[in-house]
Design a protein around this motif. Sequence first.
Motif, PDB file in Angstrom:
ATOM      1  N   ILE A  93      40.781  38.869  65.812  1.00  0.00           N
ATOM      2  CA  ILE A  93      40.074  40.030  66.331  1.00  0.00           C
ATOM      3  C   ILE A  93      40.175  40.015  67.851  1.00  0.00           C
ATOM      4  CG2 ILE A  93      37.847  38.838  66.390  1.00  0.00           C
ATOM      5  CD1 ILE A  93      36.510  41.527  65.732  1.00  0.00           C
ATOM      6  N   GLU A  94      40.367  41.161  68.438  1.00  0.00           N
ATOM      7  CA  GLU A  94      40.474  41.264  69.896  1.00  0.00           C
ATOM      8  C   GLU A  94      39.133  40.894  70.518  1.00  0.00           C
ATOM      9  OE1 GLU A  94      39.581  43.716  72.465  1.00  0.00           O
ATOM     10  OE2 GLU A  94      40.877  42.553  73.820  1.00  0.00           O
ATOM     11  N   SER A  95      39.162  40.133  71.611  1.00  0.00           N
ATOM     12  CA  SER A  95      37.934  39.563  72.170  1.00  0.00           C
ATOM     13  C   SER A  95      36.928  40.617  72.595  1.00  0.00           C
ATOM     14  CB  SER A  95      38.258  38.637  73.349  1.00  0.00           C
ATOM     15  OG  SER A  95      38.927  39.348  74.379  1.00  0.00           O
ATOM     16  N   SER A  96      37.372  41.714  73.197  1.00  0.00           N
ATOM     17  CA  SER A  96      36.414  42.731  73.635  1.00  0.00           C
ATOM     18  C   SER A  96      35.703  43.361  72.447  1.00  0.00           C
ATOM     19  CB  SER A  96      37.131  43.817  74.457  1.00  0.00           C
ATOM     20  OG  SER A  96      38.060  44.538  73.663  1.00  0.00           O
ATOM     21  N   LEU A  97      36.414  43.600  71.353  1.00  0.00           N
ATOM     22  CA  LEU A  97      35.777  44.153  70.156  1.00  0.00           C
ATOM     23  C   LEU A  97      34.807  43.143  69.565  1.00  0.00           C
ATOM     24  CD1 LEU A  97      35.505  46.372  68.042  1.00  0.00           C
ATOM     25  CD2 LEU A  97      37.456  45.376  66.828  1.00  0.00           C
ATOM     26  N   PHE A  98      35.205  41.882  69.543  1.00  0.00           N
ATOM     27  CA  PHE A  98      34.324  40.837  69.013  1.00  0.00           C
ATOM     28  C   PHE A  98      32.998  40.791  69.764  1.00  0.00           C
ATOM     29  CE2 PHE A  98      32.741  36.482  69.676  1.00  0.00           C
ATOM     30  CZ  PHE A  98      32.322  36.187  68.379  1.00  0.00           C
ATOM     31  N   PHE A  99      33.059  40.707  71.094  1.00  0.00           N
ATOM     32  CA  PHE A  99      31.824  40.588  71.872  1.00  0.00           C
ATOM     33  C   PHE A  99      30.987  41.863  71.822  1.00  0.00           C
ATOM     34  CE2 PHE A  99      34.296  37.137  73.945  1.00  0.00           C
ATOM     35  CZ  PHE A  99      33.382  36.110  73.720  1.00  0.00           C
ATOM     36  N   ALA A 100      31.655  43.014  71.761  1.00  0.00           N
ATOM     37  CA  ALA A 100      30.923  44.278  71.666  1.00  0.00           C
ATOM     38  C   ALA A 100      30.185  44.384  70.338  1.00  0.00           C
ATOM     39  CB  ALA A 100      31.875  45.457  71.831  1.00  0.00           C
ATOM     40  N   LEU A 101      30.753  43.803  69.281  1.00  0.00           N
ATOM     41  CA  LEU A 101      30.112  43.842  67.968  1.00  0.00           C
ATOM     42  C   LEU A 101      29.059  42.751  67.802  1.00  0.00           C
ATOM     43  CD1 LEU A 101      33.234  44.537  65.699  1.00  0.00           C
ATOM     44  CD2 LEU A 101      31.385  46.137  66.237  1.00  0.00           C
ATOM     45  N   ILE A 102      29.330  41.570  68.339  1.00  0.00           N
ATOM     46  CA  ILE A 102      28.434  40.435  68.106  1.00  0.00           C
ATOM     47  C   ILE A 102      27.091  40.610  68.821  1.00  0.00           C
ATOM     48  CG2 ILE A 102      28.996  38.878  70.017  1.00  0.00           C
ATOM     49  CD1 ILE A 102      28.925  37.840  66.329  1.00  0.00           C
ATOM     50  N   ILE A 103      27.061  41.369  69.929  1.00  0.00           N
ATOM     51  CA  ILE A 103      25.784  41.545  70.636  1.00  0.00           C
ATOM     52  C   ILE A 103      24.830  42.430  69.842  1.00  0.00           C
ATOM     53  CG2 ILE A 103      26.798  41.235  72.928  1.00  0.00           C
ATOM     54  CD1 ILE A 103      26.534  44.294  73.278  1.00  0.00           C
ATOM     55  N   CYS A 104      25.327  43.010  68.766  1.00  0.00           N
ATOM     56  CA  CYS A 104      24.441  43.789  67.904  1.00  0.00           C
ATOM     57  C   CYS A 104      23.405  42.903  67.223  1.00  0.00           C
ATOM     58  CB  CYS A 104      25.252  44.543  66.852  1.00  0.00           C
ATOM     59  SG  CYS A 104      24.285  45.721  65.913  1.00  0.00           S
ATOM     60  N   ALA A 105      23.553  41.595  67.357  1.00  0.00           N
ATOM     61  CA  ALA A 105      22.528  40.685  66.846  1.00  0.00           C
ATOM     62  C   ALA A 105      21.167  41.028  67.434  1.00  0.00           C
ATOM     63  CB  ALA A 105      22.904  39.237  67.179  1.00  0.00           C
ATOM     64  N   VAL A 106      21.159  41.508  68.670  1.00  0.00           N
ATOM     65  CA  VAL A 106      19.897  41.904  69.313  1.00  0.00           C
ATOM     66  C   VAL A 106      19.269  43.077  68.558  1.00  0.00           C
ATOM     67  CG1 VAL A 106      18.833  42.785  71.422  1.00  0.00           C
ATOM     68  CG2 VAL A 106      20.709  41.123  71.571  1.00  0.00           C
ATOM     69  N   ILE A 107      20.079  44.062  68.204  1.00  0.00           N
ATOM     70  CA  ILE A 107      19.580  45.219  67.458  1.00  0.00           C
ATOM     71  C   ILE A 107      19.101  44.790  66.073  1.00  0.00           C
ATOM     72  CG2 ILE A 107      20.329  47.337  66.281  1.00  0.00           C
ATOM     73  CD1 ILE A 107      21.969  48.032  68.707  1.00  0.00           C
ATOM     74  N   ALA A 108      19.828  43.869  65.453  1.00  0.00           N
ATOM     75  CA  ALA A 108      19.426  43.384  64.133  1.00  0.00           C
ATOM     76  C   ALA A 108      18.074  42.688  64.192  1.00  0.00           C
ATOM     77  CB  ALA A 108      20.493  42.438  63.579  1.00  0.00           C
ATOM     78  N   VAL A 109      17.855  41.871  65.220  1.00  0.00           N
ATOM     79  CA  VAL A 109      16.572  41.169  65.377  1.00  0.00           C
ATOM     80  C   VAL A 109      15.439  42.171  65.589  1.00  0.00           C
ATOM     81  CG1 VAL A 109      15.243  39.630  66.870  1.00  0.00           C
ATOM     82  CG2 VAL A 109      17.585  39.020  66.225  1.00  0.00           C
TER      83      VAL A 109
END
Length: 320
Positions: free
Chosen positions: A65-81
């Motif tokens: 996975i391209e790094s920018s897409l990975f980091f843009a998606l993984i920060i959604c952990a904040v929204i999930a919390v």
Amino acid sequence: MIYVVLFLISFSFTYFIKEYAIKKSLVATVNERSSHTVPTPHGGGIAVSLTWFIGLIYLYMNNQIESSLFFALIICAVIAVVGLIDDIVELSPKLRMIVFALVGATGLYIIGGLDTITFGLFDISNPIITSIIAMLLILWYINLTNFIDGIDSYLAMKFIFLSVAGLILFGGAHFAVLGVSVLGFLYWNWNKAKIFMGDVGSTLLGYTIAIITIYYANIEASNLWIWVTLYGVFWFDATVTLVRRLLNGEKPSVPHKKHAYQRLTQAGWSHSKVTLYALGLNLVIFAFVYFIPNVAVSFALSLVLLYGAYRFVEAKKKFE
């Protein structure tokens, strides 16, 4: 093999969350917005979120996975919390929107904003304008996905469809990861649902599809309209319903059961029948996108189809 493992993680996590929620009486209460009649455990989106993040990390560690897409998606952990907390104690809508906006702006920055919005005859490339439009899209997708999560299997089936569509049209292992993350939950959410996704899942999925839309639009401007078209069943229903409620003088924050999918259940359709009806619409829309090379034509045909479907719902149960 990794996809089988991820499916089993999602499937198992959903089961354990369901059992824990029942034991602790963490159930979704029946209110004026509900399309269900029996209090049911919620929080199944925790399993979807955890599986999704585990899968993303695996892809990143294996350069899939391209790094920018990975980091843009993984920060959604904040929204999930935040969604999880809201499922438990019901947070202020303003606080939720602030968090959505901050995470959305961060994700948008990570993927480099939105380069260009093409309208066929002209393009918009001004970064201020495109950034504003991209932020509105992110916020609207998060909220509308939450609004649409109201009956058994409806949201889960939509994102399985989007995952398969993305895999066919663009490739990318992240689509397969997203699909199996939701599929494991779907088993327990099919009519009659034994557990609901909750805000922890719906807000995460809304953000995810918004980021994916913008990411692929930066690869090819016309891809924006492909993803908007594929998400049409959801945004068309949510947007038309919101506009009609505003014209009626209703407050957007007041719970209601006026979405098209809700009115079909009120007309006597089962949750599974509504879900399969929507899946049929999605498959026709996918055929437009896949077989018609002109994006504008496929988008226009999809609008005609969605308008016809909305009129069909109106005949079944009028908007009041």
